[in-house]
Design a protein around this motif. Structure first.
Motif, mmCIF file in Angstrom:
data_model
loop_
_atom_site.group_PDB
_atom_site.id
_atom_site.type_symbol
_atom_site.label_atom_id
_atom_site.label_comp_id
_atom_site.label_asym_id
_atom_site.label_seq_id
_atom_site.Cartn_x
_atom_site.Cartn_y
_atom_site.Cartn_z
ATOM 1 N N GLY A 165 38.062 -12.316 18.057
ATOM 2 C CA GLY A 165 36.611 -12.300 18.171
ATOM 3 C C GLY A 165 35.893 -12.104 16.860
ATOM 4 N N ARG A 166 36.438 -12.662 15.783
ATOM 5 C CA ARG A 166 35.787 -12.539 14.480
ATOM 6 C C ARG A 166 36.249 -13.680 13.578
ATOM 7 N N SER A 167 35.498 -13.925 12.526
ATOM 8 C CA SER A 167 35.863 -14.973 11.585
ATOM 9 C C SER A 167 37.093 -14.551 10.785
ATOM 10 N N VAL A 168 37.806 -15.536 10.261
ATOM 11 C CA VAL A 168 38.983 -15.258 9.449
ATOM 12 C C VAL A 168 38.851 -15.983 8.117
ATOM 13 N N ILE A 169 39.630 -15.540 7.148
ATOM 14 C CA ILE A 169 39.743 -16.236 5.869
ATOM 15 C C ILE A 169 41.060 -17.000 5.893
ATOM 16 N N LEU A 170 40.990 -18.297 5.686
ATOM 17 C CA LEU A 170 42.187 -19.147 5.695
ATOM 18 C C LEU A 170 42.376 -19.759 4.317
ATOM 19 N N ILE A 171 43.551 -19.562 3.750
ATOM 20 C CA ILE A 171 43.953 -20.230 2.511
ATOM 21 C C ILE A 171 45.130 -21.135 2.850
ATOM 22 N N ALA A 213 45.037 -15.324 -2.989
ATOM 23 C CA ALA A 213 44.543 -16.696 -2.831
ATOM 24 C C ALA A 213 45.286 -17.637 -3.778
ATOM 25 N N HIS A 214 45.531 -17.177 -4.989
ATOM 26 C CA HIS A 214 46.274 -17.995 -5.957
ATOM 27 C C HIS A 214 47.730 -18.155 -5.538
ATOM 28 N N TYR A 215 48.350 -17.045 -5.089
ATOM 29 C CA TYR A 215 49.748 -17.125 -4.656
ATOM 30 C C TYR A 215 49.900 -18.125 -3.513
ATOM 31 N N ALA A 216 48.937 -18.114 -2.580
ATOM 32 C CA ALA A 216 49.023 -19.010 -1.421
ATOM 33 C C ALA A 216 48.940 -20.464 -1.859
ATOM 34 N N ARG A 217 48.013 -20.768 -2.739
ATOM 35 C CA ARG A 217 47.850 -22.140 -3.206
ATOM 36 C C ARG A 217 49.061 -22.611 -3.997
ATOM 37 N N GLU A 218 49.614 -21.705 -4.808
ATOM 38 C CA GLU A 218 50.715 -22.091 -5.695
ATOM 39 C C GLU A 218 52.064 -22.111 -4.999
#
Length: 260
Positions: A165-171, A213-218
């Motif tokens: 029931g809340r927004s999330v941050i997705l990477i 966020a960087h670790y996820a992208r890389e």
């Protein structure tokens, strides 16, 4: 556990503490604060209220419903605290002591319980099938849980959003298929590298810090941050309800909303 009958009703405070300790095994963990009874209240307990954090709002709500004990994930005392009883600490302690309410708090042991803990309860609600503990744990003190749920990343993130029931941050790339899911509730962003090493396709936790966020992208391993409070709403009521049923006392979960 056999509870001796008593004409006064309820159970002894020590009996309740023993039941919580037997279930959660706090001695097995190196934690950031004391687990167990943090504030001593009346000697017998008829009603226990569970919640996430021993905030003033939760304490006042427990007083309103006539609770004898509070059971929470985030207690009052943490390693490195100032130690002076002033401000918010005084306000909370005054309420607990004036109304003779016991405060029980379990931090890492409540995250780690295999079926009733925060990670297991979140996985259950998200439809994640957890692996056996031998192959399904990762990170410091084996607090991270691994399981599977086939989905696209975007579908999984939307599912988490609906369930909590809340927004999330997705990477991560939403179209990508994911199956192997790592979970560690709350402020477990530091477990992300261990989740990567454990072969996760996506890591679900409460918070995200700048480096992740960087670790996820890389790394190509996706990251979903769904809120510290939101991810940890389920362990405390599950444990408290289990023990209350075992001891034949009343239990009530009170959720104090928190956007964090």
């Amino acid at each position: 556990m056999t509870i001796p009958a008593s004409p006064s009703g309820g159970v002894a405070r020590e009996t309740l503490l023993t039941a919580f300790d037997a279930l959660l095994q706090p001695a097995l963990f190196k934690d950031f604060g004391p687990n167990g009874l943090q504030v001593e209240g009346r000697p017998r307990v008829h009603k226990v209220v569970s919640g996430v954090t021993a905030s003033l709002a939760l304490i006042d709500a427990a007083i309103e419903v006539g609770a004898d004990a509070l059971f929470v994930h985030h207690g009052l005392f943490w390693r490195g605290q100032d130690g002076r009883v002033t401000g918010w600490m005084k306000q909370r302690l005054v309420r607990l002591l004036t109304h003779d309410i016991n405060l029980f708090a379990y931090h890492l042991p409540l995250d780690a319980h295999a079926s009733l803990g925060n990670n297991a309860q979140l996985a259950q609600r998200l439809g994640v099938t957890l692996f056996d503990p031998g192959e399904g744990r990762f990170g410091d003190q084996s607090l991270g849980f691994l399981g599977c749920r086939a989905s696209s990343l975007a579908q999984l993130a939307d599912h988490v959003k609906v369930v909590l029931g809340r927004s999330v941050i997705l990477i991560g790339e939403g179209h990508r298929a994911v199956n192997r899911i790592a979970l560690c509730t709350g402020g477990a962003q530091g477990y992300f590298e261990a989740a990567i090493a454990a072969g996760a396709d996506v890591f679900i936790t409460g918070e995200i810090s700048e480096p992740q966020a960087h670790y996820a992208r890389e790394s190509g391993v996706a990251y979903i941050a769904c809120g510290h409070h939101a991810s940890e709403r389920y362990g405390a009521p599950a444990v408290a309800a289990h023990v209350a049923d075992q001891l034949d006392i009343e239990h009530l979960f009170i959720d104090i909303p928190n956007p964090a």
